[in-house]
Write a protein that holds these residues in place. Structure first.
Motif, mmCIF file in Angstrom:
data_model
loop_
_atom_site.group_PDB
_atom_site.id
_atom_site.type_symbol
_atom_site.label_atom_id
_atom_site.label_comp_id
_atom_site.label_asym_id
_atom_site.label_seq_id
_atom_site.Cartn_x
_atom_site.Cartn_y
_atom_site.Cartn_z
ATOM 1 N N ASP A 1 -5.481 -13.881 -5.380
ATOM 2 C CA ASP A 1 -4.711 -12.654 -5.627
ATOM 3 C C ASP A 1 -4.061 -12.695 -7.011
ATOM 4 O O ASP A 1 -4.074 -11.711 -7.743
ATOM 5 C CB ASP A 1 -3.621 -12.484 -4.564
ATOM 6 C CG ASP A 1 -4.159 -11.840 -3.304
ATOM 7 O OD1 ASP A 1 -5.317 -11.385 -3.339
ATOM 8 O OD2 ASP A 1 -3.430 -11.789 -2.298
ATOM 9 N N ILE B 1 -0.414 -0.407 -0.776
ATOM 10 C CA ILE B 1 0.641 0.416 -0.186
ATOM 11 C C ILE B 1 0.383 1.884 -0.485
ATOM 12 O O ILE B 1 0.471 2.745 0.395
ATOM 13 C CB ILE B 1 2.019 -0.027 -0.734
ATOM 14 C CG1 ILE B 1 2.276 -1.482 -0.345
ATOM 15 C CG2 ILE B 1 3.112 0.876 -0.226
ATOM 16 C CD1 ILE B 1 3.483 -2.085 -1.004
ATOM 17 N N ARG C 1 -2.434 3.234 1.544
ATOM 18 C CA ARG C 1 -2.064 3.487 2.937
ATOM 19 C C ARG C 1 -1.251 4.768 3.074
ATOM 20 O O ARG C 1 -1.522 5.591 3.943
ATOM 21 C CB ARG C 1 -1.281 2.313 3.514
ATOM 22 C CG ARG C 1 -1.186 2.417 5.025
ATOM 23 C CD ARG C 1 -0.435 1.275 5.640
ATOM 24 N NE ARG C 1 0.928 1.273 5.178
ATOM 25 C CZ ARG C 1 1.561 0.180 4.787
ATOM 26 N NH1 ARG C 1 0.946 -0.966 4.802
ATOM 27 N NH2 ARG C 1 2.797 0.255 4.381
ATOM 28 N N GLU D 1 -2.371 7.973 5.150
ATOM 29 C CA GLU D 1 -1.540 8.456 6.263
ATOM 30 C C GLU D 1 -1.279 9.949 6.129
ATOM 31 O O GLU D 1 -1.236 10.676 7.120
ATOM 32 C CB GLU D 1 -0.206 7.698 6.295
ATOM 33 C CG GLU D 1 -0.280 6.385 7.031
ATOM 34 C CD GLU D 1 0.978 5.566 6.880
ATOM 35 O OE1 GLU D 1 0.993 4.444 7.393
ATOM 36 O OE2 GLU D 1 1.944 6.030 6.229
ATOM 37 N N THR E 1 -9.386 11.481 13.430
ATOM 38 C CA THR E 1 -8.352 11.563 14.457
ATOM 39 C C THR E 1 -7.401 10.391 14.287
ATOM 40 O O THR E 1 -7.705 9.435 13.573
ATOM 41 C CB THR E 1 -8.970 11.480 15.860
ATOM 42 O OG1 THR E 1 -9.576 10.192 15.992
ATOM 43 C CG2 THR E 1 -10.011 12.560 16.074
ATOM 44 N N ASN F 1 -6.448 4.571 12.489
ATOM 45 C CA ASN F 1 -5.935 3.209 12.546
ATOM 46 C C ASN F 1 -6.984 2.204 12.103
ATOM 47 O O ASN F 1 -6.663 1.145 11.592
ATOM 48 C CB ASN F 1 -5.482 2.881 13.964
ATOM 49 C CG ASN F 1 -4.115 3.460 14.238
ATOM 50 O OD1 ASN F 1 -3.239 3.415 13.389
ATOM 51 N ND2 ASN F 1 -3.948 4.038 15.407
ATOM 52 N N ASN F 2 -8.251 2.536 12.360
ATOM 53 C CA ASN F 2 -9.331 1.662 11.922
ATOM 54 C C ASN F 2 -9.717 1.938 10.483
ATOM 55 O O ASN F 2 -10.083 1.046 9.729
ATOM 56 C CB ASN F 2 -10.554 1.891 12.815
ATOM 57 C CG ASN F 2 -10.940 0.637 13.546
ATOM 58 O OD1 ASN F 2 -10.705 -0.446 13.030
ATOM 59 N ND2 ASN F 2 -11.506 0.796 14.704
ATOM 60 N N PRO G 1 -7.128 0.452 7.174
ATOM 61 C CA PRO G 1 -7.316 -0.881 6.587
ATOM 62 C C PRO G 1 -8.670 -1.045 5.900
ATOM 63 O O PRO G 1 -8.756 -1.679 4.852
ATOM 64 C CB PRO G 1 -7.219 -1.819 7.789
ATOM 65 C CG PRO G 1 -6.749 -1.022 8.921
ATOM 66 C CD PRO G 1 -6.941 0.411 8.619
ATOM 67 N N ALA G 2 -9.690 -0.431 6.493
ATOM 68 C CA ALA G 2 -11.029 -0.574 5.911
ATOM 69 C C ALA G 2 -11.107 0.098 4.544
ATOM 70 O O ALA G 2 -11.587 -0.498 3.574
ATOM 71 C CB ALA G 2 -12.066 0.028 6.854
ATOM 72 N N ARG H 1 -8.677 0.737 2.619
ATOM 73 C CA ARG H 1 -7.794 0.062 1.691
ATOM 74 C C ARG H 1 -8.511 -1.113 1.046
ATOM 75 O O ARG H 1 -8.478 -1.292 -0.166
ATOM 76 C CB ARG H 1 -6.570 -0.424 2.452
ATOM 77 C CG ARG H 1 -5.349 -0.486 1.615
ATOM 78 C CD ARG H 1 -4.220 -1.002 2.393
ATOM 79 N NE ARG H 1 -4.640 -2.173 3.137
ATOM 80 C CZ ARG H 1 -3.834 -2.887 3.889
ATOM 81 N NH1 ARG H 1 -2.593 -2.551 4.008
ATOM 82 N NH2 ARG H 1 -4.276 -3.941 4.521
ATOM 83 N N LEU H 2 -9.188 -1.874 1.889
ATOM 84 C CA LEU H 2 -9.902 -3.042 1.375
ATOM 85 C C LEU H 2 -11.040 -2.617 0.444
ATOM 86 O O LEU H 2 -11.201 -3.154 -0.652
ATOM 87 C CB LEU H 2 -10.451 -3.843 2.557
ATOM 88 C CG LEU H 2 -10.381 -5.347 2.462
ATOM 89 C CD1 LEU H 2 -8.949 -5.784 2.262
ATOM 90 C CD2 LEU H 2 -10.937 -5.960 3.725
#
Lengths: 362, 416
Positions: A270, A298, A301, A305, A313, A318-319, A322-323, A325-326
């Protein structure tokens, strides 16, 4: 940008190498510093105490990352010695400070430099192979250091404080007042981040810093013009590890715990990402890189959101968050490197140079 | 232009006023913070665990919520990184979370002090430190499930049953992942070895835990263990199953801790048939035949959707249900104490946690009883054994040697 640069003539080397290139820089720094000092107050006034805690907590993470990125940049960016074991030096600092704070009850102004010095000592030892090997080979040697230090901490109860390998550390106290909330910790972290920035700025324009750059550019030439490679390479490792150690101590006091799982090889990577994205061999680049890498996940996300609900939906989101974001994180790193291989620092300089003569270019 | 702007402002102001009015008229939804890891080091758990949390929350909401209040389970993925976990916690606090589902041992330890300062309860089933079962020392931390210490005790109890009720002179091998979590149960095992008179030998598997041929050979050929207690994570449980199979050691003489026991581990080892006889420990029931699963499937059916595919990995999915169900019960207790429309705080929910008792979800959950002193809720586990390629229940909920564990918790409290 909004000031005249002409009319200032430097007549001495000392003036040329000065910390402030133009008199107005002092004002800029002053305003920036005032802004940072007032930041918690302003954010509290604007968004209320509860939200301000959150915003300041993000800034806190950035401040810690800035110290670490600066340290790594001294070694990798300025001296040209690659290290992928930097997180291990952070853990050395963290455990040194935690043990001193818990077993001897020492305050942070003793444990913090002690943690840094211990890391510097270990760093200088790890730096010894750099006298003989370069590039990829050195990278592997530092990787070995990462693994060895991790193992030693994990298997030495005297260091790790028991089988859990985590030591709870009391909050730092200033004049008998413990710093607990994010806004209180902010000043604690800001102080050391500013110290690190000023320290690095001064280091790189000193004799030592120039020796580092000479070694990076061509070590044989540097040796011929009289630079003691042995001394300066180890110094670079020591100084860089000192910063890393301090970063580890800051993490420890910020999180209230020293834990080796916080300093695994992913952390090393990192930090490497930070300085590569920010720009190797530049102080501003380290700061921008630390901001970018900390903030990007951040921001992605928060963005997802707010706007992700248009496409997905809530349960899918929720799935998806993170995906994305990565994925986006990786993609943006590639885009940045393709668009501007010299990092955010160069990007900023390009923007500044464009506006410098705007609207009267040519 | 200005008129447009004025009208827009008026509309915006109206909207804000209206939403504020609506907020007053209707009691606010209750926010529970959920820390997750769907992309980090333990993503194999998170992708099944987190949907379980949400499905159960949606089920409760679809039935009218808790005491008429809707629950919002706000998930933040922290990639199993501690600074991100800290950021997630602050974000949850900003959103007004009354309790937090923690995820990850270092995260739990880093947030322990913060939770107590902010008076927000957090839960750490199956990770965190065993000492946090002590409610007096960690008032806002709730392990809510068997800690590694309780698991170690239960494992010895189970082995004792399997070896004919007497462990004197027996040889037990402890095969563990060489990290802090792997080493945590050691003091309990050593104590029990003295108490029960068995011989204990430990075999460490270094990270990343995909190579343990030497250790398994050592256990089976040289040491000739009568039973193996395994405490492995990630990829390594499946590797251990394969290795034991390869050297011909009966898997029925292996019992694994809670993180070596999911369907995915069996699959990675080559399917349930390979793992026949393998014993695993669970702190939430396994299988998708519990009534709650039927209700979740019906809920999806009503929305015209197929049942969630995550339900297939029942070990982690059920742990997600278990984890959020305890929170919802705590919130229910808090609302009962404060009134259904009251604005409950983290402190109220903490008191709610300490009254959790008798929620079993028809056997999916252990007979949990959390008290102000015992935040572990008893330390119950169940053993499941692979039979016919599937995990089948091999014991009722049980716990073992509570006095030994109590002694260690007290000793740990004195140490610091």
């Amino acid at each position: 940008m909004f000031h005249r640069e002409s009319g200032y003539f430097k007549t001495t080397y000392a003036a040329d190498g000065g910390l402030y290139p133009l008199p107005i820089a002092k004002w800029t720094i002053g305003v920036l510093l005032a802004g940072f000092i007032l930041l918690p107050t302003i954010s509290t006034a604007v968004s209320g105490a509860v939200s301000a805690e959150y915003y300041v907590s993000v800034v806190n993470l950035i401040l810690i990352a800035v110290v670490g990125a600066l340290g790594l940049n001294i070694l990798v960016g300025y001296t040209g010695q690659i290290s992928i074991g930097h997180a291990a030096f952070m853990s050395v600092g963290a455990y040194t400070a935690a043990n001193l704070a818990v077993k001897l009850g020492l305050p942070f102004w003793v444990t913090l430099p002690a943690g840094g010095l211990m890391a510097a000592f270990i760093g200088a030892i790890v730096g010894i192979p750099s006298l003989r090997i370069k590039g990829l080979y050195l990278a592997i040697a530092t990787l070995a250091a990462q693994l060895i230090i991790e193992w030693v901490i994990n298997h030495t109860p005297a260091i790790s404080g028991g089988s859990q390998a985590s030591i709870e550390v009391p909050r730092p106290t200033v004049f008998g007042y413990p710093l607990k909330t994010q806004r209180e910790l902010y000043y604690f972290l800001l102080f050391f981040a500013v110290l690190a920035i000023v320290g690095t700025l001064n280091l790189v324009r000193s004799r030592i810093g120039r020796a580092f750059v000479a070694i990076r550019d061509q070590d044989i030439a540097a040796e011929i013009i009289g630079i003691d490679i042995f001394r300066y390479k180890l110094t670079a490792f020591a100084i860089s590890s000192f910063y890393a150690g301090v970063t580890g101590v800051l993490y420890t006091y910020y999180l209230g715990i020293a834990n080796y799982e916080n300093f695994l090889i992913t952390t090393s990577i990192d930090y490497l990402a930070m300085i590569i994205i920010g720009g190797l061999g530049s102080v501003l680049g380290s700061i921008l890189g630390a901001i970018f890498v900390t903030l990007l996940p951040i921001v992605i996300r928060v963005f997802m959101e707010s706007f992700g609900t248009l496409l997905f939906t809530a349960s899918e989101l929720n799935n998806v968050i993170p995906a994305t974001r990565l994925g986006l994180f990786g993609l943006l790193i590639i885009v940045f490197l393709v668009v501007e291989p010299e990092g955010l620092n160069r990007l900023w300089r390009n923007i500044r140079n464009y506006f410098r003569v705007w609207p009267f270019s040519y | 232009m200005t008129r447009h702007l004025a009208r827009l402002t008026a509309a915006a102001a109206g909207a804000i006023l209206m939403s504020a009015g609506a907020a007053i008229a209707q009691p606010k939804e209750i926010v529970i913070g959920v820390q997750c890891d769907r992309t980090g080091a333990t993503q194999t758990v998170g992708v099944f665990f987190c949907p379980g949390v949400h499905d159960y929350t949606n089920l409760i909401n679809s039935k009218g919520g808790v005491e008429g209040r809707k629950i919002r389970a706000m998930e933040i993925d922290h990639e199993y990184k501690v600074p991100q976990g800290m950021e997630a916690y602050e974000r949850h606090k900003k959103e007004g979370a009354v309790s937090i589902l923690l995820y990850g041992t270092p995260h739990t330890q880093a947030l322990a002090a913060k939770l107590a300062e902010d008076k927000i309860p957090g839960t750490s089933p199956g990770f965190g430190s065993a000492a946090s079962a002590d409610g007096k020392r960690y008032p806002y931390l709730f392990p809510i499930a068997a800690t590694y210490w309780s698991q170690a005790a239960a494992a010895v109890q189970f082995v004792k049953g399997k070896l004919g009720g007497n462990l004197k002179g027996k040889k037990i091998a402890y095969l563990f992942y060489d990290n802090p979590a792997g080493k945590e149960p050691l003091p309990i095992l050593e104590d029990l070895a003295k108490l029960e008179g068995f011989e204990l030998k430990t075999f460490a598997v270094p990270a990343p835990g995909v190579e343990m041929g030497a250790q398994v050979l050592d256990i089976t050929q040289r040491y000739r263990a009568d039973f193996v207690i395994a405490h492995l994570f990630g990829r390594s449980p499946s590797v251990s199953i394969k290795e034991f199979k390869r050297v011909g050691y009966p898997l029925s003489k292996v019992v694994s801790f809670v993180w070596g026991s999911a369907e995915a581990d069996l699959e990675a080892a080559g399917g349930g048939a390979v793992a026949e006889g393998y014993n695993t420990m669970q702190f939430a029931g396994v299988g998708s035949d519990y009534p709650v699963h039927k209700q979740i499937r019906e809920m999806y059916q009503k929305e015209g959707k197929p049942a969630p595919k995550e339900m297939v990995s029942t070990v982690y999915y059920n742990r997600g249900i278990f984890h959020i169900a305890v929170h919802i019960e705590a919130v229910r207790n808090a609302l009962k104490a404060k009134g259904a429309t009251a604005n409950i705080t983290g402190e109220d929910v903490k008191n709610g946690f300490e009254k959790v008792k008798g929620v079993t979800l028809d056997g999916l959950m252990p007979p949990l009883e959390i008290t102000p002193t015992d935040h572990e809720g008893g330390g119950w586990v169940q053993i499941f054994t692979v039979k016919g390629g599937k995990l089948t229940k091999a014991s009722e909920w049980f716990r073992a040697y509570p006095e030994v564990i109590k002694k260690h918790i007290e000793a740990d409290a004195k140490k610091s």
